[in-house]
Design an enzyme around this catalytic site. Structure first.
Site, mmCIF file in Angstrom:
data_model
loop_
_atom_site.group_PDB
_atom_site.id
_atom_site.type_symbol
_atom_site.label_atom_id
_atom_site.label_comp_id
_atom_site.label_asym_id
_atom_site.label_seq_id
_atom_site.Cartn_x
_atom_site.Cartn_y
_atom_site.Cartn_z
ATOM 1 N N HIS A 5 0.790 -1.237 0.000
ATOM 2 C CA HIS A 5 0.000 0.000 0.000
ATOM 3 C C HIS A 5 0.824 1.290 0.000
ATOM 4 C CE1 HIS A 5 1.190 0.096 4.188
ATOM 5 N NE2 HIS A 5 0.771 1.335 4.248
HETATM 6 C C1 UD1 Z 1 -1.535 6.265 5.326
HETATM 7 C C2 UD1 Z 1 -0.189 6.698 5.909
HETATM 8 C C3 UD1 Z 1 0.770 5.520 5.866
HETATM 9 C C4 UD1 Z 1 0.171 4.307 6.525
HETATM 10 C C5 UD1 Z 1 -1.195 3.990 5.926
HETATM 11 C C6 UD1 Z 1 -1.826 2.878 6.688
HETATM 12 C C7 UD1 Z 1 0.482 9.043 5.612
HETATM 13 C C8 UD1 Z 1 1.390 9.941 4.886
HETATM 14 N N1 UD1 Z 1 0.419 7.774 5.142
HETATM 15 O O1 UD1 Z 1 -1.346 5.922 3.977
HETATM 16 O O2 UD1 Z 1 1.961 5.868 6.549
HETATM 17 O O3 UD1 Z 1 1.020 3.221 6.315
HETATM 18 O O4 UD1 Z 1 -2.028 5.155 6.039
HETATM 19 O O5 UD1 Z 1 -2.787 2.215 5.938
HETATM 20 O O6 UD1 Z 1 -0.164 9.452 6.538
HETATM 21 N N2 UD1 Z 1 -8.567 5.767 0.901
HETATM 22 C C9 UD1 Z 1 -9.820 5.191 0.855
HETATM 23 N N3 UD1 Z 1 -10.483 5.033 2.029
HETATM 24 C C10 UD1 Z 1 -9.996 5.455 3.225
HETATM 25 C C11 UD1 Z 1 -8.737 6.062 3.247
HETATM 26 C C12 UD1 Z 1 -8.027 6.202 2.074
HETATM 27 O O7 UD1 Z 1 -10.315 4.805 -0.193
HETATM 28 O O8 UD1 Z 1 -10.682 5.270 4.265
HETATM 29 C C13 UD1 Z 1 -7.811 5.899 -0.397
HETATM 30 C C14 UD1 Z 1 -8.002 7.276 -1.024
HETATM 31 O O9 UD1 Z 1 -7.998 7.096 -2.409
HETATM 32 C C15 UD1 Z 1 -6.740 7.997 -0.619
HETATM 33 C C16 UD1 Z 1 -5.709 6.884 -0.585
HETATM 34 O O10 UD1 Z 1 -6.414 5.733 -0.131
HETATM 35 O O11 UD1 Z 1 -6.397 9.028 -1.496
HETATM 36 C C17 UD1 Z 1 -4.535 7.172 0.321
HETATM 37 O O12 UD1 Z 1 -4.999 7.444 1.646
HETATM 38 P P1 UD1 Z 1 -4.075 8.262 2.660
HETATM 39 O O13 UD1 Z 1 -4.726 8.310 3.994
HETATM 40 O O14 UD1 Z 1 -3.650 9.551 2.055
HETATM 41 O O15 UD1 Z 1 -2.774 7.399 2.733
HETATM 42 P P2 UD1 Z 1 -2.548 5.852 2.965
HETATM 43 O O16 UD1 Z 1 -1.980 5.242 1.723
HETATM 44 O O17 UD1 Z 1 -3.745 5.206 3.544
HETATM 45 N N1 UDP Z 2 -4.237 -5.102 8.806
HETATM 46 C C1 UDP Z 2 -5.575 -5.429 9.036
HETATM 47 N N2 UDP Z 2 -6.332 -5.850 7.980
HETATM 48 C C2 UDP Z 2 -5.822 -5.958 6.721
HETATM 49 C C3 UDP Z 2 -4.466 -5.613 6.492
HETATM 50 C C4 UDP Z 2 -3.706 -5.180 7.559
HETATM 51 O O1 UDP Z 2 -6.047 -5.341 10.165
HETATM 52 O O2 UDP Z 2 -6.549 -6.351 5.815
HETATM 53 C C5 UDP Z 2 -3.424 -4.603 9.922
HETATM 54 C C6 UDP Z 2 -2.129 -5.331 10.149
HETATM 55 O O3 UDP Z 2 -2.334 -6.422 11.005
HETATM 56 C C7 UDP Z 2 -1.251 -4.263 10.759
HETATM 57 C C8 UDP Z 2 -1.809 -2.987 10.228
HETATM 58 O O4 UDP Z 2 -3.045 -3.285 9.612
HETATM 59 O O5 UDP Z 2 -1.371 -4.228 12.162
HETATM 60 C C9 UDP Z 2 -0.837 -2.395 9.235
HETATM 61 O O6 UDP Z 2 -1.437 -1.339 8.582
HETATM 62 P P1 UDP Z 2 -0.874 -0.778 7.234
HETATM 63 O O7 UDP Z 2 -0.103 -1.842 6.534
HETATM 64 O O8 UDP Z 2 -2.025 -0.158 6.544
HETATM 65 O O9 UDP Z 2 0.070 0.405 7.737
HETATM 66 P P2 UDP Z 2 1.610 0.498 8.197
HETATM 67 O O10 UDP Z 2 1.816 -0.466 9.312
HETATM 68 O O11 UDP Z 2 2.456 0.200 6.998
HETATM 69 O O12 UDP Z 2 1.749 1.907 8.593
#
Ligand code: UD1
Ligand code: UDP
Length: 416
Positions: free
Chosen positions: A201
């Site tokens: 992701h």
């Molecule tokens: C964010 C964090 C990342 C973390 C991740 C966990 C930052 C800079 N990044 O990344 O460090 O690892 O969360 O999952 O804060 N979207 C949806 N539904 C939602 C949220 C997001 O569809 O509920 C989609 C949207 O298209 C959005 C994209 O995901 O533009 C990215 O979401 P965003 O919160 O900006 O960053 P993450 O990739 O989720």
């Molecule tokens: N996770 C979850 N459901 C999923 C995928 C991941 O609950 O389908 C959990 C996973 O166990 C971990 C956390 O989400 O604790 C990690 O989140 P993510 O990879 O989005 O973010 P990061 O840790 O890279 O910031």
């Protein structure tokens, strides 16, 4: 003591719920702010139910957007809440935009910050998370470092060691909380056998070129791949015209609840990921991990040989997957902690005084010097002789926080 917890994404709620449970256990209330950076049911609400924690007192509903927009919306919407609630400390976790913006709001309103999971470094300033975590560490008053390595990173940046607490990572608490629910599981995934679990992701892995490279490489893997898909990745795969092809080959799942995901992790052969939390959970559940990134701030499992960093070479990714299948993960001590991080964090929060001393701590917060010790001397004597504060001692190649009072010939002292 009034606590305000601010979070906004899946990994934050997962790593903060053990602290919330510990507060509940002690009958201590807290204000819970959800920024709304994650808003899909499967990235947010599902966890409130699963963890049985209270619903947020406030939802800032900031939604998706570019980094700057997310940051300023949080500051704008959180500041009146902080003004009204006047917490004694604001607790943030990790390295997301929600974490950065909540911390910035607190420091600007002269409220002390407690940073859970402080000190992680990828040393890659192209990552938005690296910028976020560095800034937050330098404006926090209580830094909860999950590992020795994280504490060392903070000390080497000149952060006063009296603000650093080695607690372990709350992710181990989270896994332990559900540990006995991971076998007799009744979800539809129970029939899956001999599969690779995949999560991708990160921003740097979802641009068109990288995404295409990663998924075309993974399409060559013969094993069954189970892929709970982050909405960012799903959107990017659809846009790149790859989603249907992936769907035909992989078992795609919507983002899963925590127990269901841990269950998949516990029962997989190996996990392939770019997630931070998943690397830590893999080690905790003794699963080999392949990390598709150029670097990682989770160095511990790499150094132990249980997590292979591939970078972006097709051969390395495919070879790492084969190699990982042969790894037997075993260790005596989990470097990410013993499952008591939340308890330690709550003890410290309740018993220490984190008065902000706004200017003082910022002024002292730089590395002044490094000195070799030629003769045994007490820390006090060294400090008064050199008008400084001993921040860390390097002894036999290890960095120690100066809890005891003696310096020995051959020690190297880092002082502020
Ligand atoms: C964010 C964090 C990342 C973390 C991740 C966990 C930052 C800079 N990044 O990344 O460090 O690892 O969360 O999952 O804060 N979207 C949806 N539904 C939602 C949220 C997001 O569809 O509920 C989609 C949207 O298209 C959005 C994209 O995901 O533009 C990215 O979401 P965003 O919160 O900006 O960053 P993450 O990739 O989720
Ligand atoms: N996770 C979850 N459901 C999923 C995928 C991941 O609950 O389908 C959990 C996973 O166990 C971990 C956390 O989400 O604790 C990690 O989140 P993510 O990879 O989005 O973010 P990061 O840790 O890279 O910031």
């Amino acid at each position: 003591m009034k606590l305000l917890i601010s979070a906004g994404t899946r990994p934050e709620i997962i790593k903060l719920f053990p602290i919330m449970k510990e507060l509940d256990r002690r009958g201590i209330d807290y204000v819970f702010v959800w920024t709304g950076q994650h808003y899909d049911k499967n990235l947010f609400e599902i966890f409130i139910k699963e963890f049985n924690i209270k619903k947020p007192d406030f939802n800032l509903m900031i939604g998706s957007g570019d980094h700057a927009t997310q940051t300023y919306k949080i500051i704008k919407r959180l500041s009146p809440i902080i003004k009204e609630e006047r917490p004694d400390i604001v607790i943030v976790q990790g390295d997301t935009n929600s974490c950065l913006a909540s911390a910035l709001t607190a420091v600007k309103m002269k409220i002390p910050i407690a940073h859970v999971e402080a000190g992680l470094r990828s040393f890659d300033m192209r990552m938005p998370e690296e910028i976020n975590r560095r800034v937050v560490d330098h404006i926090s008053q209580a830094l909860f470092a999950p590992t020795e390595n994280a504490a060392r990173n903070l000390i080497l940046e000149g952060i006063d060691s009296s603000r650093i607490f080695l607690t372990g990572n709350t992710i181990v608490d989270a896994v332990k909380f559900f540990e006995n629910k991971l076998d007799c599981y009744t979800y539809e995934i129970k029939d899956l056998r001999n599969y690779i679990l995949l999560t991708i992701h990160r921003e740097e892995n979802t641009n068109k070129k990288r995404l295409k490279f990663i998924f075309e490489t993974l399409l060559e893997v013969e094993d069954e791949i189970v892929f709970p898909i982050h909405p960012r990745t799903k959107r990017a795969l659809i846009k790149a015209g790859l989603y249907d092809k992936i769907k035909r080959k992989f078992i795609i799942k919507e983002p899963l609840g925590y127990v269901e995901f841990l269950c998949l992790l516990k029962n997989c052969n190996i996990v392939v990921t770019d997630s931070g939390g998943v690397q830590e959970e893999a080690l905790t559940l003794k699963k080999p991990c392949v990390t598709i990134r150029e670097n990682t701030e989770r160095v511990e499992s790499i150094l132990m040989g249980f997590n292979i960093l591939t970078g972006y070479s097709k051969d390395r990714i495919l070879n790492a997957i084969e190699e990982a299948k042969r790894i037997k993960v075993n260790y005596d001590k989990n470097p990410y902690g013993d499952g008591n991080a939340a308890k330690k964090i709550v003890d410290i929060l309740l018993n220490k005084d984190f008065d902000i001393q706004h200017i003082n701590f910022l002024e002292r917060n730089f590395l002044r010097g490094v000195r070799l010790i030629y003769e045994d001397i007490s820390v006090n004597e060294f400090e008064s002789k050199n008008k400084c504060k001993v921040n860390a001692i390097i002894r036999n190649g290890k960095i120690l926080i100066p809890s005891n009072s003696k310096l020995f010939r051959g020690d190297i002292v880092i002082y502020l």
